[in-house]
Design an enzyme around this catalytic site. Sequence first.
Site, PDB file in Angstrom:
ATOM      1  N   LYS A  36     -47.017   2.015  28.287  1.00  0.00           N
ATOM      2  CA  LYS A  36     -46.527   1.866  29.664  1.00  0.00           C
ATOM      3  C   LYS A  36     -47.468   2.682  30.538  1.00  0.00           C
ATOM      4  O   LYS A  36     -47.202   3.846  30.867  1.00  0.00           O
ATOM      5  CB  LYS A  36     -45.075   2.347  29.766  1.00  0.00           C
ATOM      6  CG  LYS A  36     -44.385   1.943  31.059  1.00  0.00           C
ATOM      7  CD  LYS A  36     -42.890   2.233  30.977  1.00  0.00           C
ATOM      8  CE  LYS A  36     -42.206   1.995  32.304  1.00  0.00           C
ATOM      9  NZ  LYS A  36     -42.178   0.602  32.728  1.00  0.00           N
TER      10      LYS A  36
HETATM   11  N1  PPE Z   1     -41.932  -4.964  30.675  1.00  0.00           N
HETATM   12  C1  PPE Z   1     -42.509  -4.355  31.719  1.00  0.00           C
HETATM   13  C2  PPE Z   1     -43.860  -4.794  32.148  1.00  0.00           C
HETATM   14  C3  PPE Z   1     -41.837  -3.313  32.357  1.00  0.00           C
HETATM   15  O1  PPE Z   1     -42.425  -2.689  33.375  1.00  0.00           O
HETATM   16  C4  PPE Z   1     -40.544  -2.931  31.931  1.00  0.00           C
HETATM   17  C5  PPE Z   1     -39.808  -1.838  32.609  1.00  0.00           C
HETATM   18  C6  PPE Z   1     -39.969  -3.617  30.842  1.00  0.00           C
HETATM   19  C7  PPE Z   1     -40.702  -4.628  30.235  1.00  0.00           C
HETATM   20  C8  PPE Z   1     -38.633  -3.247  30.291  1.00  0.00           C
HETATM   21  O2  PPE Z   1     -38.673  -2.026  29.587  1.00  0.00           O
HETATM   22  P1  PPE Z   1     -37.405  -1.057  29.505  1.00  0.00           P
HETATM   23  O3  PPE Z   1     -37.184  -0.498  30.871  1.00  0.00           O
HETATM   24  O4  PPE Z   1     -37.802  -0.022  28.513  1.00  0.00           O
HETATM   25  O5  PPE Z   1     -36.258  -1.872  29.046  1.00  0.00           O
HETATM   26  N2  PPE Z   1     -40.128  -1.633  33.967  1.00  0.00           N
HETATM   27  C9  PPE Z   1     -39.826  -0.365  34.575  1.00  0.00           C
HETATM   28  C10 PPE Z   1     -40.559  -0.155  35.873  1.00  0.00           C
HETATM   29  C11 PPE Z   1     -40.219  -1.071  36.992  1.00  0.00           C
HETATM   30  C12 PPE Z   1     -40.903  -0.664  38.286  1.00  0.00           C
HETATM   31  O6  PPE Z   1     -40.945  -1.523  39.193  1.00  0.00           O
HETATM   32  O7  PPE Z   1     -41.370   0.481  38.411  1.00  0.00           O
HETATM   33  C13 PPE Z   1     -38.330  -0.141  34.665  1.00  0.00           C
HETATM   34  O8  PPE Z   1     -37.546  -1.083  34.601  1.00  0.00           O
HETATM   35  O9  PPE Z   1     -37.945   1.021  34.779  1.00  0.00           O
END
Ligand code: PPE
Length: 277
Positions: free
Chosen positions: A159
């Site tokens: 990330k």
């Molecule tokens: N894919 C991506 C690309 C992504 O950024 C997130 C979270 C996920 C999947 C889901 O991961 P999880 O939160 O562990 O279930 N995106 C984060 C950031 C969003 C933002 O705009 O900043 C979030 O949801 O916190």
Amino acid sequence: MGLQKSDKIWMDGKFVDWDDANIHVCSHVVHYGSSVFEGIRCYNTKKGPAIFRLEPHIKRLYNSAKMYRMQPEISKQEFMEACFETVRKNKMKACYIRPLVYRGYYELGVNPFNNPVNSFIVVWEWGKYLGPEALEKGVDVCVSSWDRIAPNTFPALAKAGANYMNSQLIKMEAIKNGYVEGIALDANGYVSEGSGENIFLVQDGILYTPPLGASVLPGITRNTVIELAKGLGYEVIENLIPREMLYIADEVFFTGTAAEISPIRSVDKIQVGEGKP
Ligand code: PPE
């Protein structure tokens, strides 16, 4: 609307007032995108504020850092304590927690090794990520003309801040075309994920989601949904998903910390199932 300020931001072990939480313009991260971060939610429960699955989030943060040869100065345990402390210090009940580890200020040039690895934790209130009615009514999305990052270009399992330049292309195109969000395909043309969410679909009672090899972030919410579904006796298939499966699925939804579980009611103006969650 702008960001809702909280009181204090944790910066490398010290609490700093929101308005004083600055970094230098010559910090490595500003020029080369060298950051890894997390997004975590704290919910207000009957027993008080509770952080949802903090440990796997911090583990993913350290994994992201490891891929980029960054070593945070404190241990995972200390980082978790710092998250609790930041929520407490700001007297937050429900909030979004954003820990970020970055290459700081010393010298410029692509070689990052001589710069310090700094960290901060900021908390704020974050409402419905995909609009006020997203969770009740579902959202209208498109398949993006932008692909997700290809294997062996940027690590998708990290990330990392830089990955979100790709996410921004997906998001901006979707918004300009009147959609709430875009779904990116991977470099081979299979379904990958949204700009900030993982994706699932349901067909004939079976849950499908793209595998980690399809350039997806290993989402904590994704993992939670898989575990809960299996626990309820559903079959869960992690396999390559051709784009057209989105059109004929009974249900499609996004998962993510910010987005939570957001139902999708149409893809490319084709109604999903009954067109409601
Ligand atoms: N894919 C991506 C690309 C992504 O950024 C997130 C979270 C996920 C999947 C889901 O991961 P999880 O939160 O562990 O279930 N995106 C984060 C950031 C969003 C933002 O705009 O900043 C979030 O949801 O916190």
